[in-house]
Scaffold this motif. Sequence first.
Motif, PDB file in Angstrom:
ATOM      1  N   ALA A  49       0.783  -1.204   0.209  1.00 14.71           N
ATOM      2  CA  ALA A  49      -0.049  -0.107   0.050  1.00 14.71           C
ATOM      3  C   ALA A  49       0.805   1.252   0.017  1.00 14.71           C
ATOM      4  CB  ALA A  49      -1.050   0.124   1.282  1.00 14.71           C
ATOM      5  N   VAL A  50       2.014   1.272   0.706  1.00 11.28           N
ATOM      6  CA  VAL A  50       2.997   2.352   0.909  1.00 11.28           C
ATOM      7  C   VAL A  50       3.678   2.698  -0.752  1.00 11.28           C
ATOM      8  CG1 VAL A  50       5.081   3.464   1.663  1.00 11.28           C
ATOM      9  CG2 VAL A  50       3.299   2.339   3.187  1.00 11.28           C
ATOM     10  N   ARG A  51       4.071   1.435  -1.315  1.00 12.82           N
ATOM     11  CA  ARG A  51       4.504   1.441  -2.678  1.00 12.82           C
ATOM     12  C   ARG A  51       3.555   2.099  -3.621  1.00 12.82           C
ATOM     13  NH1 ARG A  51       6.420  -3.327  -1.525  1.00 12.82           N
ATOM     14  NH2 ARG A  51       4.917  -4.448  -2.653  1.00 12.82           N
ATOM     15  N   ASP A  52       2.214   1.558  -3.526  1.00 11.12           N
ATOM     16  CA  ASP A  52       1.353   2.198  -4.563  1.00 11.12           C
ATOM     17  C   ASP A  52       0.689   3.400  -4.244  1.00 11.12           C
ATOM     18  OD1 ASP A  52       1.639  -0.290  -5.588  1.00 11.12           O
ATOM     19  OD2 ASP A  52      -0.109  -1.331  -4.735  1.00 11.12           O
ATOM     20  N   GLY A  53       1.019   4.182  -3.124  1.00 12.42           N
ATOM     21  CA  GLY A  53       0.716   5.355  -2.462  1.00 12.42           C
ATOM     22  C   GLY A  53      -0.940   5.436  -2.380  1.00 12.42           C
ATOM     23  N   THR A  54      -1.562   4.485  -1.768  1.00 12.98           N
ATOM     24  CA  THR A  54      -2.969   4.423  -1.535  1.00 12.98           C
ATOM     25  C   THR A  54      -3.268   4.930  -0.021  1.00 12.98           C
ATOM     26  OG1 THR A  54      -2.921   2.248  -0.285  1.00 12.98           O
ATOM     27  CG2 THR A  54      -3.192   1.953  -2.577  1.00 12.98           C
ATOM     28  N   ALA A  55      -4.514   5.466   0.087  1.00 14.44           N
ATOM     29  CA  ALA A  55      -4.990   5.997   1.309  1.00 14.44           C
ATOM     30  C   ALA A  55      -4.423   5.137   2.500  1.00 14.44           C
ATOM     31  CB  ALA A  55      -6.296   6.268   1.366  1.00 14.44           C
ATOM     32  N   LEU A  56      -4.704   3.804   2.308  1.00 13.74           N
ATOM     33  CA  LEU A  56      -3.965   2.931   3.481  1.00 13.74           C
ATOM     34  C   LEU A  56      -2.326   3.202   3.794  1.00 13.74           C
ATOM     35  CD1 LEU A  56      -4.246   0.495   5.504  1.00 13.74           C
ATOM     36  CD2 LEU A  56      -3.943  -1.054   3.522  1.00 13.74           C
ATOM     37  N   GLY A  57      -1.867   3.159   2.463  1.00 13.54           N
ATOM     38  CA  GLY A  57      -0.303   3.240   2.489  1.00 13.54           C
ATOM     39  C   GLY A  57       0.082   4.586   3.217  1.00 13.54           C
ATOM     40  N   ARG A  58      -0.478   5.886   2.821  1.00 16.59           N
ATOM     41  CA  ARG A  58      -0.517   7.147   3.395  1.00 16.59           C
ATOM     42  C   ARG A  58      -0.446   7.070   4.698  1.00 16.59           C
ATOM     43  NH1 ARG A  58      -2.650   8.482  -1.453  1.00 16.59           N
ATOM     44  NH2 ARG A  58      -4.975   9.133  -0.403  1.00 16.59           N
ATOM     45  N   GLU A  59      -1.756   6.250   5.320  1.00 20.48           N
ATOM     46  CA  GLU A  59      -1.895   6.527   6.603  1.00 20.48           C
ATOM     47  C   GLU A  59      -0.834   5.504   7.506  1.00 20.48           C
ATOM     48  OE1 GLU A  59      -5.720   4.810   7.652  1.00 20.48           O
ATOM     49  OE2 GLU A  59      -5.616   5.421   9.808  1.00 20.48           O
ATOM     50  N   ALA A  60      -0.371   4.526   6.779  1.00 29.71           N
ATOM     51  CA  ALA A  60       0.567   3.688   7.692  1.00 29.71           C
ATOM     52  C   ALA A  60       2.063   4.005   7.641  1.00 29.71           C
ATOM     53  CB  ALA A  60       0.512   2.239   7.072  1.00 29.71           C
ATOM     54  N   LYS A  61       2.531   4.791   6.762  1.00 30.44           N
ATOM     55  CA  LYS A  61       3.948   5.053   6.340  1.00 30.44           C
ATOM     56  C   LYS A  61       4.657   5.589   7.321  1.00 30.44           C
ATOM     57  CE  LYS A  61       6.583   6.850   2.428  1.00 30.44           C
ATOM     58  NZ  LYS A  61       7.401   7.766   2.937  1.00 30.44           N
ATOM     59  N   ALA A  62       4.195   6.556   7.951  1.00 29.35           N
ATOM     60  CA  ALA A  62       5.141   7.041   9.128  1.00 29.35           C
ATOM     61  C   ALA A  62       5.052   6.104  10.387  1.00 29.35           C
ATOM     62  CB  ALA A  62       4.587   8.470   9.594  1.00 29.35           C
ATOM     63  N   PHE A  63       4.270   5.513  10.580  1.00 33.20           N
ATOM     64  CA  PHE A  63       4.376   4.445  11.807  1.00 33.20           C
ATOM     65  C   PHE A  63       5.194   3.431  11.262  1.00 33.20           C
ATOM     66  CE2 PHE A  63      -0.169   5.794  12.107  1.00 33.20           C
ATOM     67  CZ  PHE A  63      -0.353   6.247  13.531  1.00 33.20           C
ATOM     68  N   MET A  64       5.338   3.026  10.152  1.00 33.29           N
ATOM     69  CA  MET A  64       5.987   1.949   9.714  1.00 33.29           C
ATOM     70  C   MET A  64       7.694   2.485   9.830  1.00 33.29           C
ATOM     71  SD  MET A  64       3.732   0.379   6.700  1.00 33.29           S
ATOM     72  CE  MET A  64       4.867  -1.297   6.413  1.00 33.29           C
ATOM     73  N   GLU A  65       7.777   3.533   9.227  1.00 30.97           N
ATOM     74  CA  GLU A  65       9.304   4.204   9.142  1.00 30.97           C
ATOM     75  C   GLU A  65       9.708   4.305  10.581  1.00 30.97           C
ATOM     76  OE1 GLU A  65       9.399   5.761   4.751  1.00 30.97           O
ATOM     77  OE2 GLU A  65       9.241   7.270   6.376  1.00 30.97           O
ATOM     78  N   ARG A  66       8.953   4.424  11.560  1.00 29.49           N
ATOM     79  CA  ARG A  66       9.370   4.932  12.832  1.00 29.49           C
ATOM     80  C   ARG A  66       9.607   3.544  13.700  1.00 29.49           C
ATOM     81  NH1 ARG A  66       5.457   8.808  13.496  1.00 29.49           N
ATOM     82  NH2 ARG A  66       4.162   7.316  14.634  1.00 29.49           N
ATOM     83  N   GLY A  67       9.135   2.534  13.033  1.00 32.44           N
ATOM     84  CA  GLY A  67       8.983   1.196  13.885  1.00 32.44           C
ATOM     85  C   GLY A  67       7.982   1.130  14.691  1.00 32.44           C
ATOM     86  N   ASP A  68       6.934   1.826  14.516  1.00 35.62           N
ATOM     87  CA  ASP A  68       5.665   1.753  15.649  1.00 35.62           C
ATOM     88  C   ASP A  68       4.691   0.933  15.015  1.00 35.62           C
ATOM     89  OD1 ASP A  68       6.698   3.440  17.495  1.00 35.62           O
ATOM     90  OD2 ASP A  68       6.069   5.108  16.632  1.00 35.62           O
TER      91      ASP A  68
END
Length: 222
Positions: A49-68
């Motif tokens: 979802a992050v790769r495809d830039g979907t709404a789900l990906g945009r919501e999840a990206k920051a959490f994932m990059e921080r390791g949260d």
Amino acid sequence: MPGAAAGDGERTIVVLLGPPGAGKGTQGEQLAAALGIPKISTGDVLRAAVRDGTALGREAKAFMERGDLVPDPVILGIMKDALSQPSAARGAILDGVVRTVPQAEGLQTALSQLGRVTTVVLVFAIDDDVLVRRISERTVCEACQTPYTGHMPGSACPKCGGRLVRRADDEPDAVRQRLKVYHAQTAPVITWYATHGVRVVPIDAVGTRSEVQARVLRAFSR
Ligand code: AMP
């Protein structure tokens, strides 16, 4: 074959628990093939979802990059959607899908609406320092997403020729945060399952891929 998936009308749900880098993904693939049921990974769904830039990906990206952790309601939505697919009619291997007690409760509620289900929890045990070393040697193919250990970033994927890269959340700060989150939020899920009548099987995750695989398959031959 050791412990084939359940018969007609019954689902086998295998919950893989364990810290990042413990081998859940690799072992989950092999177990899925052995039991003939799909592996579901919320991490894979979120990364796509992050790769495809979907709404789900945009919501999840920051959490994932921080390791949260990504918030529970988002994960429960992905989980329910995946379990309702025809491919999961006989069950599924859940890789990293259950990471908090509310997620375990949500899964239990969702499964109780799906008829007869046998749930088994495999807990991959391994020391943090071994994990940090393992993760520092991990790369993934940008194109086909196959993970590797000991292949340098920038080299070619042996499977498809794509470029191998390091996952953003495999950088040392994010790894430390992911381990902290695992001990604080995911480890209590083991006790939750054990006190809710679910079979919990500890798996020693130290060793070669085939040694660990043999331990995993043994859990299904009992
Ligand atoms: P993984 O590939 O399973 O290590 O997941 C990578 C990242 O995706 C995690 O560090 C979380 O940010 C997010 N994630 C995956 N699964 C979950 C989950 N069940 N609950 C919360 N966050 C998750």
